[in-house]
Design a protein around this motif. Structure first.
Motif, PDB file in Angstrom:
ATOM      1  N   MET A 104      -6.749   2.303  -2.682  1.00 55.43           N
ATOM      2  CA  MET A 104      -6.978   3.748  -2.809  1.00 55.43           C
ATOM      3  C   MET A 104      -6.894   4.204  -4.261  1.00 55.43           C
ATOM      4  N   LYS A 149       6.754   8.109  -0.080  1.00 60.05           N
ATOM      5  CA  LYS A 149       5.393   7.926   0.444  1.00 60.05           C
ATOM      6  C   LYS A 149       5.092   6.440   0.438  1.00 60.05           C
ATOM      7  N   LYS A 164       1.008   6.318   4.970  1.00 63.80           N
ATOM      8  CA  LYS A 164      -0.452   6.284   4.831  1.00 63.80           C
ATOM      9  C   LYS A 164      -0.976   4.887   5.194  1.00 63.80           C
ATOM     10  N   TRP A 214      -3.049  -1.216   0.390  1.00 63.16           N
ATOM     11  CA  TRP A 214      -3.863   0.002   0.422  1.00 63.16           C
ATOM     12  C   TRP A 214      -3.536   0.927  -0.734  1.00 63.16           C
ATOM     13  N   ARG A 215      -2.338   0.832  -1.296  1.00 64.60           N
ATOM     14  CA  ARG A 215      -1.995   1.625  -2.489  1.00 64.60           C
ATOM     15  C   ARG A 215      -2.996   1.333  -3.614  1.00 64.60           C
ATOM     16  N   TYR A 227       2.118   3.368   1.438  1.00 64.36           N
ATOM     17  CA  TYR A 227       0.845   2.871   1.952  1.00 64.36           C
ATOM     18  C   TYR A 227       1.189   1.632   2.769  1.00 64.36           C
ATOM     19  N   THR A 228       0.532   1.479   3.925  1.00 62.96           N
ATOM     20  CA  THR A 228       0.838   0.316   4.754  1.00 62.96           C
ATOM     21  C   THR A 228      -0.434  -0.246   5.392  1.00 62.96           C
ATOM     22  N   ASP A 265      -6.991  10.587   1.055  1.00 63.61           N
ATOM     23  CA  ASP A 265      -6.995  10.415  -0.405  1.00 63.61           C
ATOM     24  C   ASP A 265      -8.317  10.789  -1.060  1.00 63.61           C
ATOM     25  N   GLY A 273      -3.790   2.078   6.302  1.00 68.83           N
ATOM     26  CA  GLY A 273      -5.223   1.811   6.254  1.00 68.83           C
ATOM     27  C   GLY A 273      -5.702   1.669   7.695  1.00 68.83           C
ATOM     28  N   TRP A 303       0.867  -2.721   2.184  1.00 69.87           N
ATOM     29  CA  TRP A 303       1.080  -2.311   0.788  1.00 69.87           C
ATOM     30  C   TRP A 303      -0.192  -2.278  -0.059  1.00 69.87           C
ATOM     31  N   VAL A 342      -4.750   6.934   4.781  1.00 68.40           N
ATOM     32  CA  VAL A 342      -5.455   6.767   3.503  1.00 68.40           C
ATOM     33  C   VAL A 342      -6.707   7.656   3.461  1.00 68.40           C
TER      34      VAL A 342
END
Ligand code: NAP
Length: 251
Positions: free
Chosen positions: A235, A224, A186, A231-232, A226-227, A148, A188, A229, A145
């Motif tokens: 960000m 892609k 991506k 963090w999507r 985010y993990t 970003d 965190g 979830w 992350v």
């Protein structure tokens, strides 16, 4: 397609990392044949032995240094000789210099960029060419992350991951027509050696959670993730902060 790929072994690059070990366990649970690549082969051998005992997995260890760029062509091509087929590659290595140290010491800054971007880019080009020829395979690479947004507390590491993100996106588009899939991961904050003792961490995930999300992302051919979830959305908010405010923040 299973998360092993169509056939063959799964190569884990940086198999001694906290995330890499969890990835190895997750793929071993899926009965994948594993190749653990690491510069600390003794540590990787311990992981391989554990996987054999715990999951009955086939696991072998190969020596790998992510900064020996000249070895990459031979290293990658070795997995596509007669009788050897690679299902996919999971890239788990990385390096994060302390930001202040990287500002003062160009070598620390360069090591960050070389380990997180130059090395994955040069190495994945080799694997991409081979997967393209056999028209199968996957590449799953751990970014962050941090790529970003350029934060003053971590922008040298962050920019290395931003470059990696852009590279992986282009690679995904190129390989799509060859049925080779590229996943950008991506995370965190994750509880590994990279973050031990760092101040200001929050919502720290277990490597096992990240590994499970990565396994599912390969299985479901996600582009892609985010993990974890959420963090999507974190960000999304951070990316939407205007520069005029962002540059006044202590992030
Ligand atoms: N932890 C987090 O909060 C977090 C968050 C987002 C993204 N990530 C990313 O996740 C990935 C895995 O990191 P981690 O959290 O699992 O940290 P870690 O346990 O510190 O792992 C870093 C790994 O990179 C390997 N490595 C570094 N330079 C290398 C080189 N030249 N050749 C071969 N291996 C090399 C290290 O090998 P040695 O064992 O030999 O030192 C180690 O296995 C990294 O790309 C990192 O940037 C981590």
């Amino acid at each position: 397609m299973s998360a092993k790929g169509d056939a063959g072994s799964v190569l884990i690059l940086g198999a001694t990392s906290g995330i890499g070990k969890a990835v190895a366990r997750r793929w071993a649970m899926d009965k994948a044949d594993l190749i653990l690549a690491a510069r600390d082969t003794a540590e990787a051998e311990r992981t391989a032995a554990d996987l054999r005992v715990r999951y009955g997995a086939k696991a072998r260890v190969v020596e790998f240094d992510a900064l020996k760029f000249k070895s990459f062509e031979q290293f990658a091509n070795g997995y596509f000789t007669d009788g050897c087929q690679l299902a996919g590659v999971v890239l788990c290595y990385g390096f994060m210099a302390d930001q202040i140290e990287a500002q003062k010491n160009p070598e620390a800054a360069r090591k960050t960029i070389d380990t997180n971007f130059t090395s994955p880019m040069l190495l994945m080009e080799q694997f991409a060419a081979q997967f393209e020829k056999i028209r199968s395979g996957f590449i799953c690479a751990v970014s962050s992350v941090a790529g970003d947004r350029g934060r003053q507390s971590n922008y040298i590491y962050g920019s290395s991951k931003a470059a990696l993100d852009t590279y992986l996106e282009g690679l995904r588009v190129r390989l799509f027509k060859s049925d080779v899939h590229v996943v950008t991961v991506k995370p965190g904050f994750v509880d590994t050696a990279m973050t031990w003792g760092l101040p200001g961490l929050f919502l720290v995930a277990k490597p096992e959670k990240v590994a499970d999300d990565m396994w599912k992302a390969v299985r479901h051919r996600r582009n892609k993730i985010y993990t974890p979830w959420f963090w999507r959305y974190i960000m999304l908010i951070i990316r939407s902060i205007p520069q005029v405010i962002f540059k006044r923040m202590k992030l």
